[in-house]
Motif scaffolding. Structure first.
Motif, mmCIF file in Angstrom:
data_model
loop_
_atom_site.group_PDB
_atom_site.id
_atom_site.type_symbol
_atom_site.label_atom_id
_atom_site.label_comp_id
_atom_site.label_asym_id
_atom_site.label_seq_id
_atom_site.Cartn_x
_atom_site.Cartn_y
_atom_site.Cartn_z
ATOM 1 N N LEU A 185 0.818 -1.453 0.177
ATOM 2 C CA LEU A 185 0.200 0.589 0.062
ATOM 3 C C LEU A 185 1.030 1.331 0.088
ATOM 4 O O LEU A 185 1.652 1.394 0.438
ATOM 5 C CB LEU A 185 -0.747 -0.192 1.427
ATOM 6 C CG LEU A 185 -1.791 1.026 1.337
ATOM 7 C CD1 LEU A 185 -3.228 0.539 1.908
ATOM 8 C CD2 LEU A 185 -1.637 2.438 2.528
ATOM 9 N N TYR A 186 0.451 1.751 -1.292
ATOM 10 C CA TYR A 186 1.425 3.206 -0.778
ATOM 11 C C TYR A 186 0.467 4.811 -0.753
ATOM 12 O O TYR A 186 -0.551 4.318 -1.108
ATOM 13 C CB TYR A 186 1.847 3.849 -3.597
ATOM 14 C CG TYR A 186 2.361 2.179 -3.383
ATOM 15 C CD1 TYR A 186 3.869 2.615 -3.349
ATOM 16 C CD2 TYR A 186 2.140 1.088 -3.561
ATOM 17 C CE1 TYR A 186 4.399 0.811 -3.208
ATOM 18 C CE2 TYR A 186 2.920 0.255 -4.438
ATOM 19 C CZ TYR A 186 4.760 0.494 -4.230
ATOM 20 O OH TYR A 186 5.141 -0.656 -4.716
ATOM 21 N N ASP A 187 0.778 5.355 0.652
ATOM 22 C CA ASP A 187 0.151 6.485 0.823
ATOM 23 C C ASP A 187 1.047 7.650 0.056
ATOM 24 O O ASP A 187 1.894 7.927 1.067
ATOM 25 C CB ASP A 187 0.084 6.319 1.788
ATOM 26 C CG ASP A 187 -0.988 7.272 2.928
ATOM 27 O OD1 ASP A 187 -1.372 7.879 2.791
ATOM 28 O OD2 ASP A 187 -1.219 7.017 4.593
ATOM 29 N N PHE A 188 -0.178 8.490 -0.397
ATOM 30 C CA PHE A 188 0.003 9.428 -0.942
ATOM 31 C C PHE A 188 -0.886 10.959 -0.431
ATOM 32 O O PHE A 188 -2.440 10.051 -0.096
ATOM 33 C CB PHE A 188 0.420 9.736 -2.551
ATOM 34 C CG PHE A 188 0.975 8.919 -2.834
ATOM 35 C CD1 PHE A 188 2.509 9.876 -2.860
ATOM 36 C CD2 PHE A 188 1.018 8.027 -3.394
ATOM 37 C CE1 PHE A 188 3.194 8.983 -3.352
ATOM 38 C CE2 PHE A 188 1.574 6.519 -3.856
ATOM 39 C CZ PHE A 188 2.623 7.372 -4.581
ATOM 40 N N ASP A 189 -0.164 11.576 0.022
ATOM 41 C CA ASP A 189 -0.984 12.851 1.070
ATOM 42 C C ASP A 189 -1.824 14.353 0.477
ATOM 43 O O ASP A 189 -1.378 15.363 -0.165
ATOM 44 C CB ASP A 189 -0.271 13.546 2.301
ATOM 45 C CG ASP A 189 -1.454 14.912 2.592
ATOM 46 O OD1 ASP A 189 -2.843 14.239 2.917
ATOM 47 O OD2 ASP A 189 -1.102 15.364 3.503
ATOM 48 N N LEU A 190 -2.396 13.177 -0.952
ATOM 49 C CA LEU A 190 -2.851 13.981 -1.787
ATOM 50 C C LEU A 190 -3.990 12.974 -2.613
ATOM 51 O O LEU A 190 -4.353 11.848 -2.672
ATOM 52 C CB LEU A 190 -1.449 14.139 -3.328
ATOM 53 C CG LEU A 190 0.158 14.271 -3.275
ATOM 54 C CD1 LEU A 190 0.923 14.097 -4.294
ATOM 55 C CD2 LEU A 190 -0.039 15.879 -3.146
#
Length: 578
Positions: free
Chosen positions: A198-203
């Protein structure tokens, strides 16, 4: 912010290997998360783990006491089909009489009238099913919603309603969707499931996908540099081991073993590079030297012969290079029009109100996916398409195409009837990609496509040299692929100059307002209305300030507009003047 859900080392094993491998993430109060990934990567399964309907192989999921979670699944429970809409809404709170009063007001907020409330659930449209599912969840007063592809099979008016609902929602949510426009407009954070990670981006979705692509390029460069060093050490290690053996030199042999240990460590720590998407969608087409490929002259469109007329086409035509979006609410007759065209073409029917160019090679994508014979094996199902392309006619070429599309050789003997909906859609697209067409009739082709598949379809249609008549509710696909816009409204087929005006025409016919809000958390004293309004005012100002601080291309204009409108209302209610 308050943490509502957190996970550590979450892992799920399947017969095909790890679906998830050591996932760790946190959901905080107010998070608006878009969960993105290709079909089969485990998005729905992850929601099931968080809601407690599935169990992980290992790892922990901690749900805070303050978390009131509701899982809105893709499909209505089967036991609701024969109930009326009212009774289906009532069912989850049947033993909570203190909440029964809420149902009447909720029906109005969801856009249902008194007559519709008594209609059986199985008679409702897909958009009405989505509203019913949301209503059942809202009755439980949640502060976290897990939304599993609520936009699937929605018509455009219902999709716009869902977008406004989510913009107004004040709790946290995790939204699974393949609609990038919806995710960009309503989510501020993105989780991307890929390669069991899981890749988490604040975007939002679009910037997050761009950031992941940049990270992939950087990872590939690091991997190449690391591999170069590993190869160099491997050559040196082999040479030292050989010299140590030839010259009976213990020191050289020891150095060779030490170097091999270093190689093993570098390989264990080597940068991960994604395998990427399993298949790339392509379409072959060519322009026919003709003034018109398809023309209508007062055609009456009916669902079946002798049924009431759904709409009249008037005089419209489609020429080579035209990529026409056919828009309208569910049930308005869009699919019926494409079906009428295809039946006339198959029967080589001559009629004055529907004309097609007889020299044109025309392809059809039926959203029911019934063009593929259920009893045919995968290779034979492709033959009617491949026969049009000399390079793809042989069985070997078809088998190679199947393998490249993610169907391993061991499955080629399966019949079409055994495939899932998503696999049938992929097989039909593979067939269309093997042929070459002057005109494509595409009925909801994006229903079973993931986000990357939709993007590829949009680009493939954009470069398609022939003509296309596309039924879709996906705004990104419509705006990427199409250059003309037809709308079914008020019993007529109208042409509009651009996508925005076509959407506005549809929105004028539908769109009940709903401004949901979860129950406000209370401390020792009950909050007054003014307290709640001031809290919301501060929250909106923070959201607006954070979004304006982003780079312009990452800002969400639709969200800003909604926030500013709500701010204006709150300022007026509180008597605040600027």
């Amino acid at each position: 912010m308050t943490t509502l859900i957190s996970t550590q080392a979450l892992q799920l094993d399947t017969h095909d290997g790890f679906l998830f491998n050591e996932l760790a993430f946190t959901l905080r109060q107010g998070d608006r998360i878009g969960l993105i990934g290709h079909n089969g990567c485990g998005k729905s399964t992850l929601l099931g783990l968080l809601s407690g309907t599935r169990e992980a192989t290992s790892g922990t999921i901690h749900v805070a006491r303050a978390c009131r979670l509701q899982h809105v699944e893709q499909h209505l429970p089967a036991e609701l089909a024969k109930l009326s809409l009212y009774d289906a809404l009532l069912a989850p709170v049947l033993e909570q009489p203190e909440l029964h009063w809420r149902i009447d007001s909720l029906l109005a907020e969801l856009g249902f009238d008194i007559e519709t409330a008594q209609v059986p659930v199985h008679s409702l449209s897909g958009g009405q099913h989505t509203r019913l599912l949301l209503g059942r969840a809202l009755l439980q007063e949640p502060n976290v919603l897990l939304l599993d592809e609520p936009s699937n099979h929605l018509d455009l008016p219902s999709l716009l309603w869902l977008e406004q609902f989510l913009l107004a929602w004040r709790g946290a949510f995790i939204l699974v969707s393949h609609d990038q426009r919806l995710l960009d407009n309503v989510a501020t954070r993105s989780w991307i499931l890929r390669d069991s990670r899981l890749y988490d981006f604040d975007l939002p979705c679009g910037p997050a996908l761009a950031a992941l692509a940049e990270a992939d390029l950087a990872a590939a460069a690091r991997h190449a540099a690391e591999q170069k060093e590993i190869d160099r050490l491997a050559v040196s290690s082999t040479r030292l081991a050989l010299w140590g053996k030839i010259y009976d030199n213990v020191g050289m042999a020891r150095k060779a073993k030490s170097m091999q240990r270093r190689i093993d460590k570098l390989q264990d720590e080597q940068s991960f590079v994604s395998d990427g998407a399993p298949w790339r969608l392509t379409l072959r087409g060519k322009a026919l030297a003709a003034d018109q490929l398809l023309a209508f002259d007062g055609l009456e469109v009916r669902a079946v012969p002798q049924s009431p007329v759904l709409f009249h086409t008037g005089q419209l035509w489609l020429k080579p290079g035209d990529r026409v979006a056919l828009l309208g609410a569910n049930g308005s007759g869009k699919s019926s029009l494409l079906r009428l065209c295809w039946q006339a073409i198959q029967a080589q029917e001559e009629r004055s109100d529907l004309r097609y160019h007889h020299a044109a090679n025309i392809g059809y994508y039926d959203q029911s996916l019934r063009q593929l014979a259920d009893t045919a094996d995968l290779s034979d199902a492709l033959y009617p398409f491949a026969v049009q392309n000399e390079a793809a006619r042989s069985q070997v070429a078809r088998k190679q195409a199947l393998i490249s599309a993610g169907f391993p050789y061991a499955r080629h003997g399966q019949t079409v009837a055994t495939l899932s909906g998503g696999e049938r859609a992929r097989l039909l697209f593979l067939g269309l990609s093997l042929a070459s067409y002057h005109l494509l009739l595409l009925d909801e082709p994006s229903n079973h496509l993931d986000m990357q598949g939709k993007a590829e379809l949009g680009q493939a249609l954009r470069g398609f040299e022939g003509g296309c008549l596309l039924v879709s509710h996906d705004r990104d696909l419509i705006e990427t692929a199409c250059n003309r816009y037809w709308v079914v409204a008020d019993g007529q087929l109208e042409e509009w100059p651009d996508a925005a005006s076509a959407y506005a025409r549809l929105s004028a016919e539908d769109g009940p307002a709903l401004t949901p809000a979860p129950r406000v958390e209370q401390a020792s004293a009950v909050l007054t209305d003014i307290d709640v309004q001031l809290e919301r005012l501060c929250e909106l100002e923070q959201l607006l300030a954070e979004d304006l601080a982003r780079k312009p291309r990452h800002q969400k204009a639709a969200s800003q507009q909604a926030w500013q409108a709500e701010l204006a209302q709150l300022n007026q209610a509180l008597g605040i003047t600027s």
